[in-house]
Enzyme design. Structure first.
Site, PDB file in Angstrom:
ATOM      1  N   ASP A  76       0.843  -1.191   0.000  1.00 41.33           N
ATOM      2  CA  ASP A  76       0.000   0.000   0.000  1.00 41.33           C
ATOM      3  C   ASP A  76       0.879   1.242   0.000  1.00 41.33           C
ATOM      4  OD1 ASP A  76       0.699  -0.665   2.741  1.00 41.33           O
ATOM      5  OD2 ASP A  76      -0.720   0.877   3.381  1.00 41.33           O
ATOM      6  N   GLU A 141       0.032  -0.757   5.930  1.00 41.90           N
ATOM      7  CA  GLU A 141       1.105  -0.137   6.692  1.00 41.90           C
ATOM      8  C   GLU A 141       0.969   1.382   6.716  1.00 41.90           C
ATOM      9  OE1 GLU A 141       5.062   1.413   7.829  1.00 41.90           O
ATOM     10  OE2 GLU A 141       3.898   1.841   6.022  1.00 41.90           O
ATOM     11  N   GLU A 170      12.020  -1.587   4.354  1.00 42.29           N
ATOM     12  CA  GLU A 170      11.755  -0.152   4.378  1.00 42.29           C
ATOM     13  C   GLU A 170      12.973   0.633   3.891  1.00 42.29           C
ATOM     14  OE1 GLU A 170       9.125   1.521   4.881  1.00 42.29           O
ATOM     15  OE2 GLU A 170       7.731   0.299   6.045  1.00 42.29           O
TER      16      GLU A 170
END
Length: 397
Positions: A76, A141, A170
């Site tokens: 997302d 997230e 990340e």
């Protein structure tokens, strides 16, 4: 059957999916198409909770005899904002001057694309991991994080899944690949403070009790003195007031109440419980000082409401996981990465309850920005780092 060995092709397929939270947007379907040829069993559970949107997630696992490595991330993305401000359409995966543009290029579809490419290359070369590999990918997230990683971990654990280590993709690097591995995160705690006063005419303050004065007293106590000066591995604890409101449009009316919202990012000097106690003590003491309430003898009347689901501080101590990743980064980039706990929160805060976890991904300079983009060279370099890490980590067990 063609394997997904090219990280740029993998990323382009993901970027063309408009998966703005909470929409799946085709991103998980694209991942499934990449993973099944690599021998993964793919499941896409949907989780729900009242008052929040349903979220589709993905859990994929590739069987193996040996330790279990998890890669975690999210497909997302945040909204694009003013699309006309973008140099290239945000869901077109356009390449210009050696960079691929698109919402999620850095945060964090790029990391997912590189990890898949790294696995695919290992398998294609006959060097498949000597153990189990899983991918835990959420679509929540960037949203409230209620129907995503938390429930996906619980769901997988209930099916009997256990993990030996996890890497979250990340974007951890501030300037160039190889700068930084995240080995922990500060905690995060939020609350709303409300001071109750007495409404009245601004020309007759003796008949009213202005809650703004009381709020100034209490906020002053939250901001000073500082909570600490930091620890060996963490920055100092910091409280930020994020909003102040009285809900009053009139200029000649003393309001009935005043509120302030605040967030604290805290280090390992504190637990959630000890920090809450410290804040309560500060407010209780300040309420009796009446610093800005001249002539008032009563304590400042206030209410404090804590936000649900605070994030706990954590620090990973698994030297094999950290050392293997650091050596892999240095081998590929010639940079020795710093081990950091800086920045905000990530889904690593949930994963740490199941296995040791670290974070390493792309350079984060354009994440959440207009014209989010990633150099194609960085995609190739990160793929090489992930591939070396996979081989080294399984090889050390």
């Amino acid at each position: 059957m063609k394997l997904p060995v090219d990280p740029a092709e993998n990323l382009a397929a993901l970027l063309r999916c408009p998966s703005v939270t909470p929409a799946e947007g085709g991103a998980l379907a694209a991942l499934q198409e990449m993973l099944e040829p690599l021998g993964f069993t793919v499941e896409r559970p949907v989780f729900s909770e009242s008052g929040t949107p349903d979220i589709e997630n993905l859990y994929a696992s590739r069987a193996g005899e040996g330790p279990h490595l998890m890669f975690a991330g999210h497909t997302d993305v945040v909204p694009v904002g003013d699309e006309s401000a973008w140099s290239h359409p945000p869901f077109a995966a356009h390449i210009a001057n050696g960079e691929m543009y698109g919402r999620g290029a850095v945060d964090m579809k790029g990391g997912i694309a590189c990890f898949i490419a790294a696995l695919a290359r290992s398998i294609a070369d006959g060097n498949a991991p000597r153990g189990k590999v899983s991918m835990l990918i959420t679509g929540d997230e960037e949203g409230p994080a209620i129907n995503g990683t938390v429930k996906l971990l619980q769901w997988a654990a209930a099916k009997g899944e256990t993990w030996d280590a996890c890497i979250v993709g990340e974007p951890t690097n501030p300037d160039r690949l190889g700068d930084m591995i995240k080995v922990g995160r500060r905690g995060s705690l939020s609350a709303t403070l409300t001071v109750l006063g007495r409404q009245g005419h601004a020309a007759y303050p003796h008949l009213a009790d202005n809650p703004v004065r009381g709020l100034m007293t209490l906020v002053d106590a939250l901001l000073s003195p500082e909570f600490d000066t930091g620890t060996e591995r963490f920055q100092s604890t910091n409280l930020e007031v994020t909003s102040v409101d009285v809900g009053n449009a009139a200029t000649n009316v003393i309001p009935q109440r005043a509120t302030a919202a605040f967030n604290v990012r805290f280090n390992d000097n504190w637990s959630v419980e000890s920090l809450q106690a410290e804040i309560h003590n500060r407010l209780d003491a300040a309420s009796r000082r009446r610093k800005y309430r001249k002539g008032r003898k009563e304590p400042v009347e206030f209410e404090l409401v804590w936000r649900d689901n605070p994030s706990h501080v954590f620090l990973t101590h698994d030297e094999k996981l950290i050392g293997t990743l650091a050596r892999s980064v240095e081998s590929v980039t010639a940079n020795r990465p710093a081990l950091s706990t800086s920045g905000g929160t990530s889904d690593a805060r949930f994963i740490k309850d199941y296995c040791p976890v670290v974070e390493f991904g792309l350079v984060g300079q354009t994440m959440h920005m207009v014209d989010e983009r990633v150099p194609l060279a960085d995609l190739e370099t990160l793929t090489r780092i992930y591939r070396q890490f996979i081989g080294n980590w399984f090889g050390e067990h």
